[in-house]
Design an enzyme around this catalytic site. Structure first.
Site, PDB file in Angstrom:
ATOM      1  CB  THR A 152      -1.105  -7.576   6.339  1.00 44.95           C
ATOM      2  OG1 THR A 152      -1.694  -6.404   6.932  1.00 44.95           O
ATOM      3  CG2 THR A 152      -2.226  -8.498   5.854  1.00 44.95           C
ATOM      4  CD  GLU A 181      -3.809 -10.466   2.776  1.00 44.27           C
ATOM      5  OE1 GLU A 181      -3.952  -9.235   2.892  1.00 44.27           O
ATOM      6  OE2 GLU A 181      -2.704 -10.993   2.470  1.00 44.27           O
ATOM      7  CE  LYS A 189      -1.639   5.200 -17.651  1.00 47.61           C
ATOM      8  NZ  LYS A 189      -3.097   5.166 -17.420  1.00 47.61           N
ATOM      9  CD1 TRP A 193      -0.212  -0.102 -18.356  1.00 47.77           C
ATOM     10  CD2 TRP A 193       0.326   0.819 -16.401  1.00 47.77           C
ATOM     11  NE1 TRP A 193      -1.351   0.451 -17.835  1.00 47.77           N
ATOM     12  CE2 TRP A 193      -1.057   1.027 -16.625  1.00 47.77           C
ATOM     13  CE3 TRP A 193       0.886   1.315 -15.218  1.00 47.77           C
ATOM     14  CZ2 TRP A 193      -1.875   1.697 -15.738  1.00 47.77           C
ATOM     15  CZ3 TRP A 193       0.072   1.981 -14.328  1.00 47.77           C
ATOM     16  CH2 TRP A 193      -1.288   2.170 -14.587  1.00 47.77           C
TER      17      TRP A 193
END
Length: 545
Positions: A185, A330, A440, A445
């Site tokens: 990654t 992944e 937030k 949100w």
């Protein structure tokens, strides 16, 4: 067990033998800056055999890791085939990693040989003395004498090493569940994590890319693989192309808009894949230097979401459809592709194309809410996406310590993606943000991705990245970092007014900054961690409206 079927290993050796014989006339084409050098798949098979014999002579006899520090070219494609097919493990090293991360991943994977392109020798040379397990470096497309050899390391010329080798190799029968390749990654939140793909997972993933409602690669295609071969295995394009006989156009180091346009003009590829930033740059170049690119039947965009304005620009002005795809290292990486259902036409089709796409049969998905409950696929409930399937990682490579699943990333056999979104009843994923990037504000949100897309719809804006910054009253408020198109001008006030009828009033950003470039990760995504750091360190000139 009631079955009458044969059991054959889905190995990359089997794929190599198939692609280089049945599709021997297809080509891997490497761009050199002004023209292309060509190698048929038949020649590529002999090339891979020579490389495998050379690696055997250097002591690669089992599942040792062989690193590649390379651009997309024929030599890298030969390594893609030879290394796993001979039973070793291909480790694609990301040439854009920070030096300390490059050292970490090479040592963690215990690379024993590294193949490096000549133009990248100066980059590798600085870190080579710190690569503890590397014993041999092979310099391709360059002068090996320019690389100083640390104690215990031998440097070889690729051409000279392969020159005396046989062009046949006795490819072994390899267990399909053994490791074939490794990617790490990009390490945006800590040390990079290693994912070891099996022969079986790569084979099944390649079938997804070609034979399902995904990229639809076919023998008549010429695929321009701009996405780097060190970025999640170039999204599976090299192996998928070999499986069906599609030719591959490799850009090598020529990744700027002008040479990409030149490649398009000279080679007329039918398909291409790259991250959105590549297409943003190409769009600006084409608008200034028009040319016909309608030979591209489709362009797949992944890595991050493409702004709808970019998708419409390519389709309306150049007759090239852009197709969204979602995935990660992944997931090998393709997890979903936004191809609309047959019944969707007109604006309804666009609604589907704006999503991250529909999951194929082999990828199971679920949404998990804040309290750990599984949420319905109703296109309204928002939670963290978890996925499961035969080409999805079950753990990270742990080196000598083993491969213990990280509870922060793996949950009861499911991969926790860190992506937040919703899923429609017919299986289309819409991502609203990364879990760490959701803003937030006042208990509500705000999607940074939605705001970015709306800002980038303004004709003067080239790029826009949105992050949350601390606010005494609301906890967090959005900060918009804007890159203007060349020769364009617009004020923060004008941009806020532009958004006024596109987002809820309470979401309208008060904080704006104009920058020359949005910081990006090693794979071309907006690096929001660095952007937040720039703000906290006072390095951004922020206007507050």
């Amino acid at each position: 067990m009631l079955s009458t079927m044969q059991d054959g290993q889905l190995s990359l050796g089997r794929l190599l033998r198939h692609g280089t014989t049945v599709h021997s006339e297809s080509e891997v084409i490497t761009w050199t800056g002004s023209e292309a050098r060509r190698e048929t798949y038949g020649e590529l098979g002999k090339h891979a055999a020579k490389l495998a014999n050379a690696l055997r002579s250097l002591g690669i006899t089992g599942d040792q890791r062989v690193g590649t520090f390379m651009w997309n070219n024929a030599e890298h494609m030969a390594a893609y085939l030879a290394i796993p097919a001979m039973g070793a493990v291909l480790h694609t090293l990301n040439i854009r990693l920070f030096p300390e991360q490059l050292v970490f991943v090479a040592n963690h994977a215990e690379d024993q040989v590294v193949i490096v392109d000549g133009t990248l020798v100066p980059l590798l040379a600085k870190q080579l003395p710190e690569l503890k397990t590397v014993r041999h470096v092979i310099v391709a497309n360059g002068d090996a004498s320019t690389l100083p050899a640390p104690d215990g390391v031998q440097v070889h010329s690729y051409d000279e090493l392969l020159a005396g080798q046989p062009d046949t190799f006795d490819w072994p029968e390899v267990d399909e569940r053994s490791a074939a390749a490794m990617c790490y990654t990009s390490g945006t939140t800590g040390d990079p994590k290693g994912v070891a793909y099996s022969h079986r997972s790569i084979w099944l993933h390649s079938m997804q890319v070609t034979m399902t409602d995904s990229m639809r690669l076919a023998q008549h295609d010429k695929a321009l693989a701009i996405v780097p071969m060190f970025h999640a295995m170039a999204w599976g394009m090299p192996y998928a192309a070999l499986m069906v006989g599609a030719s591959l156009l490799m850009p090598d180091r020529f990744l700027q808009p002008a040479p990409i346009a030149q490649m398009l003009d000279a080679e007329k590829p039918t398909f291409a894949g790259a991250v959105p930033t590549i297409w943003q740059g190409l769009l600006s170049h084409l608008d200034a230097n028009p040319q016909d690119i309608s030979h591209l039947r489709e362009v797949v965009v992944g890595g991050s979401a493409a702004p709808p304005s970019l998708m419409h620009a390519f389709e309306d002005r150049y007759n090239v459809p852009i197709l969204h795809a979602w995935g990660m290292t992944e997931t090998s990486p393709l997890g979903s592709v936004a191809r609309p259902p047959v019944s969707a036409t007109g604006e309804k089709a666009w609604d589907y194309r704006y999503t991250q796409g529909r999951f194929p049969a082999s990828v199971s998905a679920r949404l998990i809410g804040d309290n750990g409950e599984e949420l319905p696929w109703d296109n309204e409930s928002v939670g963290e996406l978890e996925v499961q399937g035969p080409w999805i990682a079950a753990s990270y490579y742990g080196g000598k310590a083993g491969d213990e699943p990280d509870p922060e990333k793996f949950h009861d056999g499911w991969l926790r993606t860190g992506d937040v979104g919703k899923i429609s009843p017919d299986g289309y994923l819409t991502l609203t943000d990364r879990a760490k990037d959701v803003i937030k504000s006042g208990g509500e949100w705000i999607s940074s991705v939605d705001l970015e897309n709306q800002v980038m719809a303004h004709p003067a804006v080239a790029e826009a990245a949105v992050v949350g910054i601390p606010d005494e009253k609301w906890d967090e408020r959005p900060l918009v970092a804007v890159v203007l198109k060349e020769g364009q001008s617009v004020t923060a006030e004008e941009l806020r007014e532009f958004l006024s009828d596109k987002v809820a009033k309470w979401q309208l950003p008060e904080n704006w900054t104009f920058v020359d470039e949005v910081p990006k990760t090693s794979v071309g995504k907006f690096d929001k961690k660095r952007l937040r750091a720039f703000h906290s360190e006072g390095k951004l000139d922020v206007s507050q409206l």
